[in-house]
Design a protein around this motif. Sequence first.
Motif, PDB file in Angstrom:
ATOM      1  N   PRO A   7       0.504   8.058   1.723  1.00  0.00           N
ATOM      2  CA  PRO A   7       1.242   6.950   2.336  1.00  0.00           C
ATOM      3  C   PRO A   7       0.277   5.914   2.905  1.00  0.00           C
ATOM      4  N   PRO A   8       0.740   4.686   3.105  1.00  0.00           N
ATOM      5  CA  PRO A   8      -0.128   3.650   3.661  1.00  0.00           C
ATOM      6  C   PRO A   8      -0.418   3.902   5.127  1.00  0.00           C
ATOM      7  N   ASN A  36       4.526   0.779   6.463  1.00  0.00           N
ATOM      8  CA  ASN A  36       4.969   1.003   5.091  1.00  0.00           C
ATOM      9  C   ASN A  36       6.180   0.124   4.811  1.00  0.00           C
ATOM     10  N   VAL A  43       4.197   6.815   6.954  1.00  0.00           N
ATOM     11  CA  VAL A  43       2.823   6.314   7.025  1.00  0.00           C
ATOM     12  C   VAL A  43       1.871   7.491   7.166  1.00  0.00           C
TER      13      VAL A  43
END
Length: 475
Positions: free
Chosen positions: A319-320, A324, A335
């Motif tokens: 995940p970022p 997100n 995230v």
Amino acid sequence: MGNPKAFLTIHRQEAGYRPVHERIDDYSEVEQTLNSSDRRTQASRCMDCGVPFCHWACPLGNKQPEWQDLLYRGKWRDAYRVLEQTCDFPEFTGRICPALCEKSCVLKLSCDEPVTIRENEAAIVEVAFREGFIRPVQPVRNGKRVAVIGSGPAGLAAANQLNRRGYEVTVFEKYELPGGLLRFGIPNFKLGKNIIDRRIRLMEQEGVVFKVNTLVGSEVSAKEIAATFDAVCVAIGAEVPRDLPIEGRNLKGVHFALELLAQQNRLLEGIAIPPKSVINCKGKKVLVIGGGDTGSDCVGTANRHGATSVTQIEIMPQPPVGHNPETPWPMYPQVLKTSSSHEEGCTRRWNLASVRFIGDKNILKGVEVEEVEWLPAKDGGRPEMRKTGRTEVIEADQVFLAMGFVHPEQEGLIKELSLAVDGRKNIAVAPTTNQVAGTNIFACGDAVSGASLVVRAMASGRQAAKAIDNYLRDN
């Protein structure tokens, strides 16, 4: 609010963790605390929003703005009185809740600096215990008895609420000590078990009876429960872990995550484990399959054992960091989460599917994994996984499967109880409400919803207690 502009000048300050070199050799709680002055300053950041999204997001409906203001003003006792109206055990949620309230805080949504709601909650209840604001209450008894089967967060919340309403409550627990997942699932470095013991002692002083090492259906029959109690609350959780039935699954060294976590907690409680059954990661190459909190708990435990290396893999994409766009509020932000356990040493990898366990003479030596890709679904639904054919072998002496839990298996117990109550063999056992098919049997927590959060289990236990109270008042 006492200081309506504090959020403009005061930044979020977290207590943080004890230094890695200090905490890696013990199982004490890793999280530190702020002093009372700094804690009150952090509470001043709450803006008392016109629409308190924190309150809306909390499964318990905690009144965060109210007790934040009282905390800021130094009215610790009053802050606790407001907090306890909606939360039975803030000492638990203040330590291990993922803080859905903070994810919805306006200061989170606007500048990514939410109020330290969870830490403030823990501070309030600890002061309440320390200063003697929390004392045993002696409810007026109404002459009715309720059995609660299971002593996890849902069962404890139901028992606490029912006891306070005047019912004589007996909690049946199949394991050695009460607490359920809190006791035998969550590591001590996240939730010290003295915190659970303190609450159990208080509940016992208030009249709740705990019967441990008692499996309903075995040590105590369903007929005995039905004949003795006016209502029954089933709070047995969702205990069946999701398996990984691939080649080599039965090799020595492949374990479910809770085999490690529960055993370690038992050892710390002084509960004897047969030497041949002890799982020890010292000097081992450890692989954790599953990227969630349970997997993280395995990482922290393996590090404390003295593992040579720890790797955690996840089948989903990484995940970022921070934000997100695919999960905007009010969705839960997907995230990258770096836990205290990850900080202690762990190689993390994503987009890896496990193909087979590799062994020699029935002993695990490694895991073959394959890189996968996730393609957006044409209809906007769940992304589709595509295998790439790119494989490798990760060396491992021990593997811990931390892939969640399957749907709860409460059907057998509820059917047995239902048959004992009124002779019905066919009965709905997956209720959307707490009451089961009009009987005096109720269910709550993960036994109804499937594996979820401690705070949601507590909310469900409170709802079940209210439903049982309404039922018994009418019967």
